[in-house]
Design a protein around this motif. Structure first.
Motif, PDB file in Angstrom:
ATOM      1  N   GLY A 172       3.291   0.913  -3.461  1.00 18.13           N
ATOM      2  CA  GLY A 172       2.571   0.630  -4.698  1.00 18.13           C
ATOM      3  C   GLY A 172       2.378   1.836  -5.590  1.00 18.13           C
ATOM      4  N   PRO A 173       1.863   2.953  -5.061  1.00 26.33           N
ATOM      5  CA  PRO A 173       1.659   4.134  -5.915  1.00 26.33           C
ATOM      6  C   PRO A 173       2.947   4.636  -6.560  1.00 26.33           C
ATOM      7  N   THR A 233      -2.616   1.011 -19.653  1.00 26.01           N
ATOM      8  CA  THR A 233      -2.595   0.868 -18.193  1.00 26.01           C
ATOM      9  C   THR A 233      -1.283   0.220 -17.783  1.00 26.01           C
ATOM     10  N   TRP A 246      -5.736  -3.746  -3.982  1.00 31.23           N
ATOM     11  CA  TRP A 246      -6.183  -2.375  -3.745  1.00 31.23           C
ATOM     12  C   TRP A 246      -6.064  -1.543  -5.024  1.00 31.23           C
ATOM     13  N   PHE A 247      -5.018  -1.798  -5.796  1.00 32.18           N
ATOM     14  CA  PHE A 247      -4.778  -1.044  -7.035  1.00 32.18           C
ATOM     15  C   PHE A 247      -5.254  -1.802  -8.274  1.00 32.18           C
ATOM     16  N   ASN A 248      -5.423  -3.112  -8.152  1.00 27.44           N
ATOM     17  CA  ASN A 248      -5.767  -3.948  -9.290  1.00 27.44           C
ATOM     18  C   ASN A 248      -7.273  -4.194  -9.416  1.00 27.44           C
ATOM     19  N   ASP A 266      -9.490  -7.570 -14.332  1.00 24.46           N
ATOM     20  CA  ASP A 266      -9.027  -6.794 -13.181  1.00 24.46           C
ATOM     21  C   ASP A 266      -9.290  -7.544 -11.880  1.00 24.46           C
ATOM     22  N   LEU A 299       0.817  -1.213   0.000  1.00 19.34           N
ATOM     23  CA  LEU A 299       0.000   0.000   0.000  1.00 19.34           C
ATOM     24  C   LEU A 299       0.850   1.262   0.000  1.00 19.34           C
ATOM     25  N   ILE A 305       3.772   2.252  -9.413  1.00 20.81           N
ATOM     26  CA  ILE A 305       2.821   2.443 -10.514  1.00 20.81           C
ATOM     27  C   ILE A 305       3.169   3.696 -11.304  1.00 20.81           C
ATOM     28  N   GLN A 322      -5.787   0.079 -11.781  1.00 25.96           N
ATOM     29  CA  GLN A 322      -4.768   1.100 -11.987  1.00 25.96           C
ATOM     30  C   GLN A 322      -3.472   0.485 -12.505  1.00 25.96           C
TER      31      GLN A 322
END
Length: 360
Positions: free
Chosen positions: A41-42, A71, A255-257, A198, A38, A45, A262
């Motif tokens: 990750g950002p 993506t 959380w992102f997938n 996703d 978490l 990405i 994302q």
């Protein structure tokens, strides 16, 4: 690493002895991997996006997928890094099973990374040629299973366990190597085929990985193993720490997938996670139970095999598109419905797999 520190400090402060408990380290491993995913990750990405590591979309696929072009992919690196960090912090680094699972996972992840790199950066639509991919998978898989076979301490470590039968265990002998190889390589490619929507592959992986963690804990405890009539493998309980890391990293990635994604995991994630499930099942002697719990992966793989065989033999396609999740999409199911229904199916199958512990 932190386990060593805790062991040292426990000589002076008894409170640090709490880290000897496997259950606590499993929880801490899961939380560490989740927090890492978490938190970082950002950043990963954004780095993938800035380097134009975007998803390529099949022209013949569902039109709803066209918007996914570009993506960021190769996000499986988030999972692998999180697992590695959590395992190194909370795992017993002297445990041989621990290293077998971790190294196989990273090895298959490296194969997936090369495949993704060739597709995305080198603009080679075929990626890593299939024959080379299977060769490298075979080398890693056979190395791992040969090591497990020749270092087995008890005959039970190479028996085939039949679920629902209390005392039936089949000695495999050298055939253990063949079976284990196909389980590891087959599961790796099955998860790879499932990773087409996703979040479709990651939650089943988390659920099956968590269930295998339960089997590892029980198989590593002599009293529980004897009571449940499953093979006792000394030291295999340490794999709970790995399973905890897999669950935490997987949930963090989800959380992102989650739809709309994302980031996608790419082959770097799917090949690695599939291999991890395969080698876990081999070590805890639950290959058939893996086949049950991973029924979604099996269904996806069989749909591709049937589609290819039917088209080559008759010129006709059985499904509108394979793997089968695309067939349901083209039949009018919205993508989120396909995903959630496959998740629900996995929950049911995992519960059936866990039930084999008592239904004997």
């Amino acid at each position: 690493m932190l386990l060593w520190l805790a062991d040292f400090l426990s000589q002076y402060y008894r409170i640090f002895r709490v880290f000897d408990y496997l259950t606590l380290r499993t929880i801490l491993s899961a939380l560490t991997a989740l927090g890492f995913s978490l938190w970082f990750g950002p950043h990963i990405i954004r780095w993938l996006a800035s380097n134009q590591m975007g998803q390529q979309v099949r022209i013949e696929g569902p039109q709803s997928h066209y918007s996914k072009k570009g993506t960021p992919t190769m996000g499986g690196a988030i999972i692998l890094i999180a697992i590695t960090v959590a395992c190194l912090l909370w795992g017993n680094l002297t445990n041989r099973y621990f290293w077998v699972v971790l190294l196989v996972t990273l090895g298959f992840g490296l194969i997936g990374w090369v495949d993704d790199y060739r597709k995305i950066i080198k603009k080679n639509s075929k990626g890593l040629p299939g024959r080379w991919k299977y060769l490298f998978q075979s080398i890693i898989g056979l190395t791992a299973v040969c090591y497990l076979y020749f270092t087995a301490v008890t005959p039970q470590e190479t028996y085939l366990v039949l679920p629902f039968f209390k005392k039936i265990m089949i000695p495999l002998g050298v055939f253990y190597i063949v079976l284990s190889y196909f389980v590891i390589v087959g599961t790796s490619n099955a998860v790879n085929l499932t990773d087409g929507l996703d979040g479709l592959a990651i939650l089943p992986t988390v659920l099956v990985g968590g269930a295998l963690g339960v089997f590892a804990y029980l198989a590593g405890h002599s009293e529980f193993a004897n009571y449940l009539a499953i093979p006792h493998v000394f030291g295999v309980g340490e794999l709970c720490v790995f399973c905890g890391a897999l669950m935490g990293a997987g949930l963090g990635f989800l959380w992102f997938n989650a739809y709309p994604a994302q980031v996608f995991m790419g082959d770097v994630g799917s090949l690695a996670l599939g291999a991890a499930l395969g080698v876990l099942a081999v070590i805890v002697r639950q290959e058939i139970v893996l086949f049950i719990m991973g029924g979604v992966f099996v269904m996806e793989t069989i749909s591709v095999i049937l589609q290819v065989a039917s088209y080559k033999l008759t010129g006709q396609r059985i499904f509108k598109m394979a793997p089968i999740h695309h067939h349901f999409e083209l039949s009018g199911w919205p993508e989120p419905k396909v995903i959630v229904r496959f998740w629900i199916l996995t929950v049911i199958l995992v519960l059936i797999g866990l039930a084999t512990l008592k239904l004997r």
